[in-house]
Motif scaffolding. Sequence first.
Motif, PDB file in Angstrom:
ATOM      1  N   MET A 184      54.744  46.496  44.945  1.00 45.38           N
ATOM      2  CA  MET A 184      54.362  47.347  43.817  1.00 45.38           C
ATOM      3  C   MET A 184      52.932  47.851  43.879  1.00 45.38           C
ATOM      4  N   VAL A 185      52.772  49.092  43.385  1.00 43.72           N
ATOM      5  CA  VAL A 185      51.443  49.674  43.236  1.00 43.72           C
ATOM      6  C   VAL A 185      51.018  49.441  41.793  1.00 43.72           C
ATOM      7  N   LEU A 186      49.860  48.802  41.633  1.00 42.74           N
ATOM      8  CA  LEU A 186      49.334  48.486  40.299  1.00 42.74           C
ATOM      9  C   LEU A 186      47.942  49.080  40.146  1.00 42.74           C
ATOM     10  N   GLU A 187      47.620  49.443  38.907  1.00 42.80           N
ATOM     11  CA  GLU A 187      46.325  50.039  38.599  1.00 42.80           C
ATOM     12  C   GLU A 187      45.627  49.195  37.534  1.00 42.80           C
ATOM     13  N   ASP A 188      44.295  49.233  37.533  1.00 43.14           N
ATOM     14  CA  ASP A 188      43.488  48.469  36.564  1.00 43.14           C
ATOM     15  C   ASP A 188      43.988  47.026  36.472  1.00 43.14           C
TER      16      ASP A 188
ATOM     17  N   LEU B  14      40.504  44.632  39.846  1.00 44.96           N
ATOM     18  CA  LEU B  14      40.777  45.525  40.968  1.00 44.96           C
ATOM     19  C   LEU B  14      41.259  46.865  40.419  1.00 44.96           C
ATOM     20  N   LYS B  15      40.793  47.956  41.020  1.00 44.22           N
ATOM     21  CA  LYS B  15      41.135  49.283  40.504  1.00 44.22           C
ATOM     22  C   LYS B  15      42.598  49.638  40.779  1.00 44.22           C
ATOM     23  N   LYS B  16      42.975  49.601  42.062  1.00 43.91           N
ATOM     24  CA  LYS B  16      44.341  49.993  42.427  1.00 43.91           C
ATOM     25  C   LYS B  16      44.773  49.209  43.650  1.00 43.91           C
ATOM     26  N   ILE B  17      45.912  48.576  43.587  1.00 44.58           N
ATOM     27  CA  ILE B  17      46.360  47.756  44.713  1.00 44.58           C
ATOM     28  C   ILE B  17      47.818  48.014  45.064  1.00 44.58           C
ATOM     29  N   LEU B  18      48.142  47.720  46.323  1.00 47.66           N
ATOM     30  CA  LEU B  18      49.536  47.603  46.746  1.00 47.66           C
ATOM     31  C   LEU B  18      49.805  46.119  46.922  1.00 47.66           C
TER      32      LEU B  18
END
Lengths: 82, 85
Positions: free
Chosen positions: B42-46, B59-63
């Motif tokens: 999943m791609v997650l933001e904030d 973390l700003k944006k992660i995979l």
Amino acid sequence: MENGAATHGEGKDPSGFLSEIIGNPVTVKLNSGVVYKGELQSVDGYMNIALEKAEEYVNGVKRRSYGDAFVRGNNVMYISAE
Amino acid sequence: MASQLLPLELIDKCVGSRIWVIMKGDKEFAGTLVGFDDYVNMVLEDVTEFDYSGDHTKLKKILLNGNNICMLIPGGEGPTAVAAP
């Protein structure tokens, strides 16, 4: 209804996100907790990762640097855009 | 039984909202779900990463690799928002 997220636009699903961040500085965290920071050269479907100018951090402390590094995908917990 | 909602359809409904991810082992993430694939990568933001030690990292944006994901809680804000018994 279609299954999953394959129909979402660029930068939304995992493959879109990856193509978006190629060439950028990234943080890669492994399941062991070791962190690699570097420039993302490439990734594949296994999450194998090639980094340039990679720096290795263990418990937040810088250990080593590598000009080029390959990380095998099964060890990767996450890839973070900086 | 026309109204059965498949598990991945439930996650698809969460795209754009906050989600709480509990990993195998003592690690958790809370963030806005941007997207996911059939492996539940999943791609997650904030994102906030919650460590076993109680530390959290922003973390700003992660995979996030789906391999070690154990459970997903739609609307969850992480362990701090839930009262311990």
